[in-house]
Write a protein that holds these residues in place. Structure first.
Motif, PDB file in Angstrom:
ATOM      1  N   LYS A 181       0.657  -1.121  -0.139  1.00  0.00           N
ATOM      2  CA  LYS A 181      -0.055  -0.139  -0.042  1.00  0.00           C
ATOM      3  C   LYS A 181       0.925   1.207   0.129  1.00  0.00           C
ATOM      4  CE  LYS A 181      -3.652  -2.350  -0.096  1.00  0.00           C
ATOM      5  NZ  LYS A 181      -5.167  -2.216   0.543  1.00  0.00           N
ATOM      6  N   PRO A 182       0.516   2.437  -0.710  1.00  0.00           N
ATOM      7  CA  PRO A 182       1.238   3.572  -0.661  1.00  0.00           C
ATOM      8  C   PRO A 182       1.297   4.195   0.719  1.00  0.00           C
ATOM      9  CG  PRO A 182      -0.372   3.593  -2.354  1.00  0.00           C
ATOM     10  CD  PRO A 182      -0.670   2.281  -1.670  1.00  0.00           C
ATOM     11  N   VAL A 183       2.190   4.888   1.109  1.00  0.00           N
ATOM     12  CA  VAL A 183       2.252   5.598   2.161  1.00  0.00           C
ATOM     13  C   VAL A 183       2.441   6.893   2.536  1.00  0.00           C
ATOM     14  CG1 VAL A 183       4.014   5.534   4.381  1.00  0.00           C
ATOM     15  CG2 VAL A 183       3.244   3.079   3.449  1.00  0.00           C
ATOM     16  N   ILE A 184       2.207   7.821   3.339  1.00  0.00           N
ATOM     17  CA  ILE A 184       2.549   9.020   3.408  1.00  0.00           C
ATOM     18  C   ILE A 184       2.949   9.051   5.192  1.00  0.00           C
ATOM     19  CG2 ILE A 184       1.640  11.523   3.990  1.00  0.00           C
ATOM     20  CD1 ILE A 184      -0.194  11.039   1.702  1.00  0.00           C
ATOM     21  N   PHE A 185       4.243   9.825   5.206  1.00  0.00           N
ATOM     22  CA  PHE A 185       4.726   9.920   6.589  1.00  0.00           C
ATOM     23  C   PHE A 185       4.116  11.233   7.127  1.00  0.00           C
ATOM     24  CE2 PHE A 185       7.734   6.609   5.595  1.00  0.00           C
ATOM     25  CZ  PHE A 185       7.339   5.616   6.749  1.00  0.00           C
ATOM     26  N   LEU A 186       3.459  11.418   8.157  1.00  0.00           N
ATOM     27  CA  LEU A 186       2.999  12.733   8.729  1.00  0.00           C
ATOM     28  C   LEU A 186       3.512  13.047   9.921  1.00  0.00           C
ATOM     29  CD1 LEU A 186       1.250  15.039   8.220  1.00  0.00           C
ATOM     30  CD2 LEU A 186      -0.804  13.553   9.253  1.00  0.00           C
ATOM     31  N   VAL A 187       4.316  13.996  10.184  1.00  0.00           N
ATOM     32  CA  VAL A 187       5.042  14.043  11.603  1.00  0.00           C
ATOM     33  C   VAL A 187       4.204  15.242  12.165  1.00  0.00           C
ATOM     34  CG1 VAL A 187       6.906  15.030  12.488  1.00  0.00           C
ATOM     35  CG2 VAL A 187       7.202  13.815  10.390  1.00  0.00           C
ATOM     36  N   ASN A 188       3.367  14.712  13.256  1.00  0.00           N
ATOM     37  CA  ASN A 188       2.502  15.375  13.964  1.00  0.00           C
ATOM     38  C   ASN A 188       2.990  16.025  15.531  1.00  0.00           C
ATOM     39  OD1 ASN A 188      -0.126  16.421  14.728  1.00  0.00           O
ATOM     40  ND2 ASN A 188      -0.738  14.365  15.689  1.00  0.00           N
ATOM     41  N   GLN A 189       2.186  16.882  15.758  1.00  0.00           N
ATOM     42  CA  GLN A 189       2.916  17.484  17.262  1.00  0.00           C
ATOM     43  C   GLN A 189       4.012  18.091  17.114  1.00  0.00           C
ATOM     44  OE1 GLN A 189       2.479  13.466  18.397  1.00  0.00           O
ATOM     45  NE2 GLN A 189       0.444  13.816  19.797  1.00  0.00           N
ATOM     46  N   LEU A 190       4.186  19.009  16.254  1.00  0.00           N
ATOM     47  CA  LEU A 190       5.236  19.899  15.831  1.00  0.00           C
ATOM     48  C   LEU A 190       5.485  20.853  16.878  1.00  0.00           C
ATOM     49  CD1 LEU A 190       5.527  19.839  11.996  1.00  0.00           C
ATOM     50  CD2 LEU A 190       7.014  18.710  13.438  1.00  0.00           C
TER      51      LEU A 190
ATOM     52  N   GLY B 131      -2.075  22.886   9.354  1.00  0.00           N
ATOM     53  CA  GLY B 131      -1.446  21.895   8.261  1.00  0.00           C
ATOM     54  C   GLY B 131      -2.599  20.890   7.910  1.00  0.00           C
ATOM     55  N   VAL B 132      -3.564  20.771   8.463  1.00  0.00           N
ATOM     56  CA  VAL B 132      -4.692  19.854   8.271  1.00  0.00           C
ATOM     57  C   VAL B 132      -5.298  20.056   6.912  1.00  0.00           C
ATOM     58  CG1 VAL B 132      -6.578  18.631   9.095  1.00  0.00           C
ATOM     59  CG2 VAL B 132      -4.821  19.372  10.660  1.00  0.00           C
ATOM     60  N   ARG B 133      -5.600  21.344   6.624  1.00  0.00           N
ATOM     61  CA  ARG B 133      -6.207  21.575   5.178  1.00  0.00           C
ATOM     62  C   ARG B 133      -5.500  21.454   4.177  1.00  0.00           C
ATOM     63  NH1 ARG B 133      -9.573  27.343   4.688  1.00  0.00           N
ATOM     64  NH2 ARG B 133     -10.445  26.228   6.663  1.00  0.00           N
ATOM     65  N   ARG B 134      -4.040  21.695   4.324  1.00  0.00           N
ATOM     66  CA  ARG B 134      -3.240  21.433   3.328  1.00  0.00           C
ATOM     67  C   ARG B 134      -2.921  19.887   3.021  1.00  0.00           C
ATOM     68  NH1 ARG B 134      -1.532  20.713  -1.094  1.00  0.00           N
ATOM     69  NH2 ARG B 134       0.880  20.706  -1.636  1.00  0.00           N
ATOM     70  N   LEU B 135      -2.793  19.205   4.064  1.00  0.00           N
ATOM     71  CA  LEU B 135      -2.830  17.599   3.950  1.00  0.00           C
ATOM     72  C   LEU B 135      -3.859  17.103   3.241  1.00  0.00           C
ATOM     73  CD1 LEU B 135      -1.603  14.850   4.716  1.00  0.00           C
ATOM     74  CD2 LEU B 135      -3.204  15.205   6.783  1.00  0.00           C
ATOM     75  N   MET B 136      -5.253  17.767   3.525  1.00  0.00           N
ATOM     76  CA  MET B 136      -6.267  17.090   2.647  1.00  0.00           C
ATOM     77  C   MET B 136      -6.381  17.338   1.144  1.00  0.00           C
ATOM     78  SD  MET B 136      -9.258  17.909   5.892  1.00  0.00           S
ATOM     79  CE  MET B 136     -10.584  17.374   4.992  1.00  0.00           C
ATOM     80  N   GLU B 137      -5.955  18.793   1.084  1.00  0.00           N
ATOM     81  CA  GLU B 137      -5.759  19.073  -0.363  1.00  0.00           C
ATOM     82  C   GLU B 137      -4.923  18.166  -0.935  1.00  0.00           C
ATOM     83  OE1 GLU B 137      -4.025  22.918  -0.648  1.00  0.00           O
ATOM     84  OE2 GLU B 137      -5.867  24.017  -0.013  1.00  0.00           O
ATOM     85  N   PHE B 138      -3.733  17.791  -0.446  1.00  0.00           N
ATOM     86  CA  PHE B 138      -2.872  16.676  -1.001  1.00  0.00           C
ATOM     87  C   PHE B 138      -3.626  15.445  -1.268  1.00  0.00           C
ATOM     88  CE2 PHE B 138       0.454  13.511  -1.139  1.00  0.00           C
ATOM     89  CZ  PHE B 138       1.398  14.076  -2.056  1.00  0.00           C
ATOM     90  N   LEU B 139      -4.274  15.190  -0.272  1.00  0.00           N
ATOM     91  CA  LEU B 139      -5.142  13.837  -0.381  1.00  0.00           C
ATOM     92  C   LEU B 139      -6.194  13.590  -1.099  1.00  0.00           C
ATOM     93  CD1 LEU B 139      -5.739  12.942   3.722  1.00  0.00           C
ATOM     94  CD2 LEU B 139      -3.877  11.924   1.986  1.00  0.00           C
ATOM     95  N   GLY B 140      -6.665  14.680  -1.613  1.00  0.00           N
ATOM     96  CA  GLY B 140      -7.736  15.001  -2.633  1.00  0.00           C
ATOM     97  C   GLY B 140      -7.090  15.291  -4.070  1.00  0.00           C
ATOM     98  N   ASN B 141      -6.096  15.878  -4.061  1.00  0.00           N
ATOM     99  CA  ASN B 141      -5.449  16.319  -5.560  1.00  0.00           C
ATOM    100  C   ASN B 141      -4.434  15.175  -5.878  1.00  0.00           C
ATOM    101  OD1 ASN B 141      -6.816  18.337  -5.777  1.00  0.00           O
ATOM    102  ND2 ASN B 141      -5.376  19.804  -4.769  1.00  0.00           N
ATOM    103  N   VAL B 142      -3.703  14.569  -5.065  1.00  0.00           N
ATOM    104  CA  VAL B 142      -2.501  13.587  -5.486  1.00  0.00           C
ATOM    105  C   VAL B 142      -2.442  11.995  -5.151  1.00  0.00           C
ATOM    106  CG1 VAL B 142      -0.003  13.478  -5.490  1.00  0.00           C
ATOM    107  CG2 VAL B 142      -1.164  15.606  -4.946  1.00  0.00           C
ATOM    108  N   VAL B 143      -3.044  11.857  -3.854  1.00  0.00           N
ATOM    109  CA  VAL B 143      -3.004  10.511  -3.553  1.00  0.00           C
ATOM    110  C   VAL B 143      -3.932   9.507  -4.556  1.00  0.00           C
ATOM    111  CG1 VAL B 143      -2.462  10.851  -1.117  1.00  0.00           C
ATOM    112  CG2 VAL B 143      -4.895  10.415  -1.901  1.00  0.00           C
TER     113      VAL B 143
END
Length: 719
Positions: A127-136, A264-276
């Motif tokens: 399965k494809p993977v995105i690593f998401l570094v949280n709690q910065l 950063g959540v909105r930008r992540l969702m844009e990437f999920l919608g547009n790219v994955v």
């Protein structure tokens, strides 16, 4: 809600270690999508995901939560998975029915054992993977160090799409190298302020973009040619290259968020919608027969039911993925696993504890329904002209077991019904009614796993239960040859009972030659084999039964009774009452009476002769040995090894994997009883382990004597 087509649907699993912030991220995602008006929190016990009472009691995700968001005319089905290794079933299920894994990493700790376990599962499932570094925003968060760790563990395919300008309590901005923009947030988070990249960050951003462009180009030959010509790609070309690279796992994009502050959540969702990848971009799934089942909305309908939830006032909620075709309310199906007919009632898009009624769901989409009459987790429903069956989810072996009993014995049946219902919700709970041990045993993934079961049983089902240390399924065998005979004679008026059996027992090993003679106490016994029967025992090993009786000393018609008598004694070994195995029995002589001999007489004679011979044949107790694999941070290796040696484990090897030490050992099942608790205590919960049955081996003599003594005392108590 509109009917989304297969090429408009994306299925995503949020996975990672406990405490990495998956539930908080899910809350921010549904908030950004406008599904909720106010974000809840784990601490306030009001999140969309952790809505079951047991989750609110412990502050942990126990079940996976299915929800969806509509984003830029696309439908994102998202499953928020438990992070604790004890509830791995939820993430295993989710990764099998989704097409994209987002692995969250706690910014304080970097990649953990849970990260590695999650990644290994994505590797198995490709399965494809995105690593998401949280709690910065946490103290001691070092993004550059985390990025280096990811590259060291998972290779150069880990490529950042973003990096934070600063981490710690002051975190509020990232540089996005795909869009070459600076994103910053006000203290309340939410919508970003998008600006040009500051001059002091421009050189670093260009350098990182060049690496991202190269990684994107590597996923497509045409893009690679263009990259060689111009050393650059357009935004759309980069998106296409990243999408293709994700499908082939040649790129693992790295993103930054602070989910707790909705940064950063909105930008992540844009990437999920547009790219994955969309469902239609992923490799075709196969059914149980190995046939391809494309996600084609025009094909006959097949639904796979991957999860069952039991909710107050509603009952069972059945979650499914449309594997092919489409489904509408009122459609008729056949259950491929149970043969029953089923009519689908109202269908819903999932939204945590809420559900949104929809008209239709097509291939690749995920939804749920209620009030099905005969559908269980793992079942497939088929429409007309199709006979698919899916069984692609493989769960890990259990790690922690306890015997369970109702405090009030009259509630045992009610308890069993509740256990079976709970197993529908979490298939990694395994319930075993052991005839051998005379116990009901619950197998799970850890102590916390079984503790939540107890909480639910007592608080939801109102059944008081207790856990007991489970008995060990020992085995008995012999180590040398021995001979015995026994005469059963009984006269009590009318027809009597008479049967006499002479037999030899010896250890059996696979492939050993048939016996020709035995020498016992200076006397030679020649064997003339008349018949041979190999019995593969239900509990493992074999009994080989040889008829070597000559001259009609025992009639052939009594041989089945003799074998039955021996089998009865094999089921209750003479030493500890455990099953016996790997024995060869040669019946070579005996006597019968023309009137008084019958099957019962020879069965009793054989049972007693076998028992006497067994006790003289160097009897030994065998114990189950398991293969153990422990993944542990190097700092704890010495303590873990020391603990294992105290548990009679034999260390078989050591290796390193993904930044952790991997230790292989063989260990008796008896010593595994509370190992999950001990390992968690030693390593602060930063290690994990897996087990699988290996073999039966002789127990040490002192343990054998203790077991025999214990059995003798139990037999006295029963008398």
């Amino acid at each position: 809600m509109k009917v989304y087509q297969t090429n408009e649907i994306k299925n995503i699993a949020l996975i990672g270690s406990a405490g990495s912030g998956k539930t908080t991220l899910a809350e921010s995602m549904v908030y950004e999508a406008g599904i909720i008006k106010r974000r809840g929190s784990v601490e306030s016990k009001n999140t969309m995901s952790d809505y079951f009472p047991v989750e609110q009691e412990y502050g942990y995700s126990v079940f996976s939560t299915v929800f969806h968001v509509e984003w830029n005319n696309k439908k994102l089905n998202i499953i928020d998975c438990p992070g604790s290794d004890d509830f791995v079933g939820g993430s295993i299920t989710a990764m099998n029915v989704t097409d994209q894994a987002v692995i969250l990493i706690n910014g304080q700790y970097g990649p953990e054992v849970g990260t590695m376990n999650a990644f290994r599962n994505t590797e198995k499932l490709k399965k494809p993977v995105i690593f998401l570094v949280n709690q910065l925003d946490r103290e001691n968060c070092d993004f550059d160090q985390i990025l280096n760790q990811l590259k060291e563990i998972y290779g150069p395919n880990c490529v950042p799409v973003q990096y934070p300008i600063a981490t710690g309590p002051g975190f509020n901005a990232v540089i996005d190298v795909l869009l070459m923009k600076k994103y910053s947030w006000k203290p309340e988070g939410g919508a970003p302020i998008i600006e040009d990249i500051p001059a002091d960050q421009l050189e670093k951003a260009k350098e990182m973009k060049a690496k991202l462009v190269e990684a994107a180009a590597a996923g497509d030959d045409t893009l690679m040619e263009k990259f060689f010509e111009s050393e650059d790609l357009s935004e759309d070309e980069m998106r296409e290259g990243i999408r293709k690279g994700m499908v082939t796992r040649s790129i693992f994009p790295v993103f930054c968020v602070c989910a707790g502050k909705d940064m950063g959540v909105r930008r992540l969702m844009e990437f999920l919608g547009n790219v994955v990848p969309f469902v239609s971009d992923m490799p075709v799934i196969q059914n149980a027969a190995g046939q391809d089942v494309p996600a084609d909305a025009s094909a006959p309908a097949s639904l796979y039911f991957f999860k069952t939830g039991v909710e107050p006032h509603i009952g069972e909620v059945s979650y499914f993925k449309v594997m092919s075709g489409s489904v509408k309310s009122g459609d008729d199906f056949t259950n491929a696993d149970r043969g029953s007919k089923e009519r689908i009632g109202t269908i819903y898009a999932c939204a945590g504890a809420n559900r949104i009624q929809v008209d239709q769901l097509v291939a690749g989409d995920i939804g749920c329904t209620v009030k099905l009459k005969d559908v269980k987790t793992g079942n497939t429903l088929n429409g007309k002209d199709v006979e698919n069956k899916f069984n692609f989810i493989k769960y890990p072996n259990s790690k922690f077991s306890r015997a369970i009993k109702a405090v009030n014995e009259s509630e045992t049946e009610k308890m069993m019904t509740a256990l079976q219902k709970m197993r529908q919700e979490d298939p990694t709970w395994v319930v075993e009614q052991s005839k051998e041990l005379r116990q009901i045993i619950v197998h799970g993934q850890g102590e916390f796993h079984l503790r939540t079961l107890k909480w639910r049983m007592e608080n939801n089902e109102k059944i008081q239960i207790e856990y007991i240390e489970p008995k060990i399924p020992y085995r008995e065998t012999i180590t040398k040859m021995a001979r015995a005979d026994y005469r059963h004679k009984k006269q009590s008026g009318g027809a009597g009972q008479f049967g006499e059996v002479h037999l030899i027992v010896e250890p059996y090993t696979e492939g050993m030659p048939d016996p020709t003679s035995f020498k016992i106490n200076g006397q030679e016994f020649k064997m003339n084999i008349k018949g041979k029967e190999e019995v593969s025992l239900d509990w493992g090993g074999k009994l080989v039964f040889i008829n070597s009786v000559v001259g009609g000393a025992i009639d052939m018609r009594f041989m089945p009774a003799i074998l039955k008598g021996i089998m009865e004694r094999m089921e209750q070994g003479p030493l500890t009452g455990s099953y016996a195995r790997d024995v060869r029995v040669i019946v070579y002589d005996g006597k019968m009476h023309p009137v008084d001999s019958n099957e019962l007489s020879f069965m009793l004679a054989a049972r007693n002769a076998f028992s006497a011979a067994f006790k003289e044949a160097g009897p030994k107790v065998l114990e189950p040995i398991y293969d153990l694999e422990v993944l542990v941070p190097g700092d704890y290796m010495g303590d873990v090894m020391s603990d294992l040696q105290g548990r009679r484990a034999i260390i078989m090897g050591m290796d390193s994997e993904a930044g952790y030490q991997k230790l292989s050992a063989k260990i008796p099942l008896k010593e595994l009883s509370s190992y999950s608790i001990a390992l968690s205590s030693i390593t602060g919960g930063r290690a994990s382990f897996s087990t699988s049955f290996s073999s039966y081996e002789l127990v040490p003599n002192d343990i054998q004597q203790a077991l025999i003594k214990q059995h003798e005392e139990e037999m006295k108590d029963e008398d």
